[in-house]
Design a protein around this motif. Structure first.
Motif, PDB file in Angstrom:
ATOM      1  N   ASP A 163      28.789  16.521  40.869  1.00 28.14           N
ATOM      2  CA  ASP A 163      29.515  17.056  41.922  1.00 28.14           C
ATOM      3  C   ASP A 163      29.006  18.201  42.614  1.00 28.14           C
ATOM      4  O   ASP A 163      28.704  18.381  43.799  1.00 28.14           O
ATOM      5  CB  ASP A 163      31.118  17.105  41.900  1.00 28.14           C
ATOM      6  N   ALA A 164      28.527  19.217  41.708  1.00 26.16           N
ATOM      7  CA  ALA A 164      28.002  20.358  42.380  1.00 26.16           C
ATOM      8  C   ALA A 164      26.673  19.987  42.981  1.00 26.16           C
ATOM      9  O   ALA A 164      26.364  20.458  43.887  1.00 26.16           O
ATOM     10  CB  ALA A 164      27.749  21.455  41.168  1.00 26.16           C
ATOM     11  N   THR A 223      25.842  17.384  44.733  1.00 29.01           N
ATOM     12  CA  THR A 223      26.001  16.789  45.863  1.00 29.01           C
ATOM     13  C   THR A 223      26.485  17.773  47.066  1.00 29.01           C
ATOM     14  O   THR A 223      26.137  17.682  48.189  1.00 29.01           O
ATOM     15  CB  THR A 223      26.945  15.578  45.841  1.00 29.01           C
ATOM     16  N   ARG A 224      27.379  18.764  46.378  1.00 27.75           N
ATOM     17  CA  ARG A 224      27.902  19.840  47.439  1.00 27.75           C
ATOM     18  C   ARG A 224      26.862  20.836  47.802  1.00 27.75           C
ATOM     19  O   ARG A 224      26.858  21.373  48.945  1.00 27.75           O
ATOM     20  CB  ARG A 224      28.903  20.770  46.810  1.00 27.75           C
ATOM     21  N   TRP A 225      25.734  21.022  47.018  1.00 28.23           N
ATOM     22  CA  TRP A 225      24.659  22.195  47.566  1.00 28.23           C
ATOM     23  C   TRP A 225      23.312  21.529  46.959  1.00 28.23           C
ATOM     24  O   TRP A 225      23.359  20.726  46.050  1.00 28.23           O
ATOM     25  CB  TRP A 225      25.092  23.290  46.454  1.00 28.23           C
ATOM     26  N   GLU A 265      27.067  30.187  45.075  1.00 25.62           N
ATOM     27  CA  GLU A 265      28.382  29.442  45.178  1.00 25.62           C
ATOM     28  C   GLU A 265      28.672  28.203  44.073  1.00 25.62           C
ATOM     29  O   GLU A 265      29.660  28.219  43.370  1.00 25.62           O
ATOM     30  CB  GLU A 265      28.442  28.744  46.417  1.00 25.62           C
ATOM     31  N   SER A 266      27.328  27.428  43.800  1.00 24.66           N
ATOM     32  CA  SER A 266      27.541  26.504  42.732  1.00 24.66           C
ATOM     33  C   SER A 266      27.937  27.053  41.528  1.00 24.66           C
ATOM     34  O   SER A 266      28.418  26.387  40.857  1.00 24.66           O
ATOM     35  CB  SER A 266      26.165  25.356  42.750  1.00 24.66           C
ATOM     36  N   PHE A 275      31.326  27.771  41.394  1.00 26.76           N
ATOM     37  CA  PHE A 275      32.238  26.480  41.287  1.00 26.76           C
ATOM     38  C   PHE A 275      32.084  25.777  39.886  1.00 26.76           C
ATOM     39  O   PHE A 275      33.461  25.551  39.372  1.00 26.76           O
ATOM     40  CB  PHE A 275      31.640  25.480  42.311  1.00 26.76           C
ATOM     41  N   TRP A 298      38.274  25.532  45.469  1.00 25.13           N
ATOM     42  CA  TRP A 298      37.067  24.689  45.774  1.00 25.13           C
ATOM     43  C   TRP A 298      37.282  23.260  46.207  1.00 25.13           C
ATOM     44  O   TRP A 298      36.442  22.554  46.662  1.00 25.13           O
ATOM     45  CB  TRP A 298      36.203  24.471  44.364  1.00 25.13           C
ATOM     46  N   ASP A 299      38.585  22.895  46.358  1.00 26.19           N
ATOM     47  CA  ASP A 299      38.858  21.130  46.693  1.00 26.19           C
ATOM     48  C   ASP A 299      38.669  21.134  48.189  1.00 26.19           C
ATOM     49  O   ASP A 299      38.711  20.213  48.723  1.00 26.19           O
ATOM     50  CB  ASP A 299      40.175  20.998  46.431  1.00 26.19           C
TER      51      ASP A 299
END
Length: 147
Positions: free
Chosen positions: A63-64, A66-68, A103-104, A107, A145-146
């Motif tokens: 998930d991390a 894909t977010r960053w 940030e990651s 998270f 973080w949602d």
């Protein structure tokens, strides 16, 4: 590159950082958690179900990623009986830019603190033991973080 390790053995923070730094990005962020020794604590004992823990940590690392825009991630979480001062968790992230790395990393550690399937039991000098209860503020940070 992603490294996920759920292990009883200690880990080398410098070695983990060196791997992330070698990715050639502009920023590496990390967090190392250690067992606190306050209130007469002798040890913290962590239990888990290996397959479930590995799968859930893998899911949140993906998930991390894909977010960053991450070049690398390292998540190490120990289990077993750990004495005060022992390293318990490491999260490291590498990216071309500091914001993504910072940030990651935040998270991932927020998620590990509140959602990772570990059960923690404290052992005290006076012979007492207590299971560590989830803290509302940790859950709120992870929930943030949602959005």
């Amino acid at each position: 590159m992603k490294r996920i390790a759920i292990q009883s053995e200690d880990f080398d923070v410098a070695a983990e950082l060196a791997v992330l730094e070698a990715k050639g990005g502009g920023g590496v962020a990390s967090f190392t958690g250690v067992v606190r020794g306050e209130g007469g604590l002798l040890a913290l004992e962590l239990e888990h179900y290996p397959a479930m823990t590995q799968a859930q940590v893998k899911r949140i690392v993906e998930d991390a990623m894909t977010r960053w825009p991450l070049l690398g991630v390292s998540v190490i979480h120990r289990y077993g009986r750990l004495e005060p001062g022992a390293r318990i968790v490491f999260v490291g992230t590498a990216s071309r830019h500091r914001t993504a790395a910072l940030e990651s990393c935040a998270f991932l550690i927020d998620w590990l603190k509140s959602e990772a399937p570990f059960w923690k039991k404290e052992h005290f000098e006076n012979g007492a033991t207590a299971w560590v209860e989830a803290r509302a503020e940790d859950a709120a940070k992870a929930k943030g973080w949602d959005s």
